[in-house]
Design a protein around this motif. Structure first.
Motif, mmCIF file in Angstrom:
data_model
loop_
_atom_site.group_PDB
_atom_site.id
_atom_site.type_symbol
_atom_site.label_atom_id
_atom_site.label_comp_id
_atom_site.label_asym_id
_atom_site.label_seq_id
_atom_site.Cartn_x
_atom_site.Cartn_y
_atom_site.Cartn_z
ATOM 1 N N ILE A 96 29.855 72.181 33.043
ATOM 2 C CA ILE A 96 29.752 73.625 32.849
ATOM 3 C C ILE A 96 28.922 73.932 31.607
ATOM 4 O O ILE A 96 29.233 73.474 30.508
ATOM 5 C CB ILE A 96 31.143 74.268 32.724
ATOM 6 N N ASP A 97 27.882 74.722 31.818
ATOM 7 C CA ASP A 97 27.070 75.216 30.704
ATOM 8 C C ASP A 97 27.553 76.641 30.441
ATOM 9 O O ASP A 97 27.198 77.575 31.168
ATOM 10 C CB ASP A 97 25.590 75.193 31.086
ATOM 11 N N PHE A 98 28.392 76.796 29.448
ATOM 12 C CA PHE A 98 29.019 78.082 29.159
ATOM 13 C C PHE A 98 28.018 79.123 28.680
ATOM 14 O O PHE A 98 28.162 80.303 28.975
ATOM 15 C CB PHE A 98 30.143 77.910 28.136
ATOM 16 N N LEU A 99 27.025 78.694 27.964
ATOM 17 C CA LEU A 99 26.028 79.620 27.430
ATOM 18 C C LEU A 99 25.159 80.208 28.542
ATOM 19 O O LEU A 99 24.933 81.415 28.606
ATOM 20 C CB LEU A 99 25.157 78.898 26.392
ATOM 21 N N ARG A 100 24.700 79.350 29.448
ATOM 22 C CA ARG A 100 23.823 79.802 30.535
ATOM 23 C C ARG A 100 24.590 80.242 31.782
ATOM 24 O O ARG A 100 23.993 80.689 32.753
ATOM 25 C CB ARG A 100 22.838 78.692 30.890
ATOM 26 N N ARG A 101 25.918 80.033 31.775
ATOM 27 C CA ARG A 101 26.782 80.369 32.917
ATOM 28 C C ARG A 101 26.329 79.628 34.185
ATOM 29 O O ARG A 101 26.103 80.220 35.231
ATOM 30 C CB ARG A 101 26.829 81.871 33.152
ATOM 31 N N VAL A 102 26.217 78.303 34.053
ATOM 32 C CA VAL A 102 25.746 77.461 35.147
ATOM 33 C C VAL A 102 26.702 76.286 35.311
ATOM 34 O O VAL A 102 27.162 75.700 34.330
ATOM 35 C CB VAL A 102 24.316 76.945 34.854
ATOM 36 N N ILE A 103 26.993 75.955 36.575
ATOM 37 C CA ILE A 103 27.777 74.763 36.893
ATOM 38 C C ILE A 103 26.838 73.756 37.535
ATOM 39 O O ILE A 103 26.146 74.076 38.506
ATOM 40 C CB ILE A 103 28.954 75.096 37.840
ATOM 41 N N ARG A 138 24.648 79.210 39.472
ATOM 42 C CA ARG A 138 24.904 80.243 38.462
ATOM 43 C C ARG A 138 26.195 80.972 38.814
ATOM 44 O O ARG A 138 26.448 81.256 39.973
ATOM 45 C CB ARG A 138 23.733 81.217 38.423
ATOM 46 N N VAL A 139 27.020 81.257 37.796
ATOM 47 C CA VAL A 139 28.312 81.906 38.025
ATOM 48 C C VAL A 139 28.490 83.091 37.091
ATOM 49 O O VAL A 139 27.741 83.259 36.128
ATOM 50 C CB VAL A 139 29.483 80.907 37.853
ATOM 51 N N SER A 140 29.494 83.888 37.369
ATOM 52 C CA SER A 140 29.751 85.098 36.584
ATOM 53 C C SER A 140 30.402 84.773 35.239
ATOM 54 O O SER A 140 31.012 83.714 35.065
ATOM 55 C CB SER A 140 30.668 86.033 37.367
ATOM 56 N N GLN A 141 30.310 85.701 34.340
ATOM 57 C CA GLN A 141 30.967 85.564 33.033
ATOM 58 C C GLN A 141 32.484 85.501 33.220
ATOM 59 O O GLN A 141 33.170 84.777 32.505
ATOM 60 C CB GLN A 141 30.580 86.734 32.109
ATOM 61 N N GLU A 142 33.015 86.227 34.197
ATOM 62 C CA GLU A 142 34.455 86.213 34.463
ATOM 63 C C GLU A 142 34.929 84.817 34.842
ATOM 64 O O GLU A 142 35.975 84.351 34.378
ATOM 65 C CB GLU A 142 34.831 87.216 35.564
ATOM 66 N N LEU A 143 34.156 84.137 35.687
ATOM 67 C CA LEU A 143 34.540 82.785 36.073
ATOM 68 C C LEU A 143 34.435 81.832 34.888
ATOM 69 O O LEU A 143 35.303 80.982 34.688
ATOM 70 C CB LEU A 143 33.700 82.274 37.253
#
Length: 193
Positions: A96-103, A138-143
């Motif tokens: 998980i890349d928390f900054l870019r919101r990518v798994i 790419r995923v949402s900030q909520e996820l």
């Protein structure tokens, strides 16, 4: 093929077994064990795709209310990403890349029978997903926030599975069948979906 269908085997199963046999015989032709692939000209039964039922947002909320809390992050991840089961349960915090919101989808867990497993393990981790193509979703900030809280709560290390069968750090992968029969189907039944 006709006798398999007559014996009660579903068309989808016939096609699945045909694919496996075709690849075995294709290898035998390539290795010059046989001259011709006997599966090459097979007429297969028609597989009619079932129409998918898509839940409304209200139905989805009802479903999440009855899914045990420890599985909610996994269900939310699956709904948002559409990952295959083996890809979903192979996820680790390092993916998980928390900054870019990518798994990142870099590996897959394959469930096999203990009888045919080279190590005797039921879950085998392969370092590449289907089609040998790692990819990013790419995923949402909520996820991202849900997964962050999930990892903090369980005190997960970077190489732990995000969703283990024990619901604790260092646990083994969750069996698809176990999740389906013990968690998913009862939740659907409770909500009458």
């Amino acid at each position: 093929v006709t006798s398999a269908c007559a014996a009660g085997l579903a068309p989808r199963s016939v096609v699945k077994y045909h694919v496996m046999l075709h690849s075995i015989f294709k290898r035998a032709v390539r290795d010059r064990v046989i001259v011709r692939n006997p599966c090459a000209e097979t007429e297969l039964p028609k597989v009619v795709a079932k129409r998918l039922r898509i839940l409304s947002p209200e139905e989805f909320d009802r479903l999440l209310e009855v899914v045990p809390a420890r599985y909610v992050p996994m269900v939310l991840t699956e709904i948002e990403t559409g990952l295959r089961w083996g890809e979903l349960i192979a996820l680790r915090p390092q993916d998980i890349d928390f900054l870019r919101r990518v798994i990142a989808v870099d590996r897959v867990v394959v469930e096999v029978s203990r009888k045919i497993s080279p190590t005797g393990e039921r879950m085998v981790i392969k370092d590449y997903p289907k089609d040998n193509e790692p990819r990013s979703v790419r995923v949402s900030q909520e996820l991202i926030q849900t997964l962050s809280l999930h990892m903090q709560t369980l005190k997960l290390q970077t190489d732990d599975l995000l969703f283990s069968s024990t619901g604790r750090a260092g646990g083994p992968p969750i069996s698809r069948n176990t999740f389906r029969t013990r968690i998913w189907l009862p939740a659907l039944e409770k909500t009458q979906l």
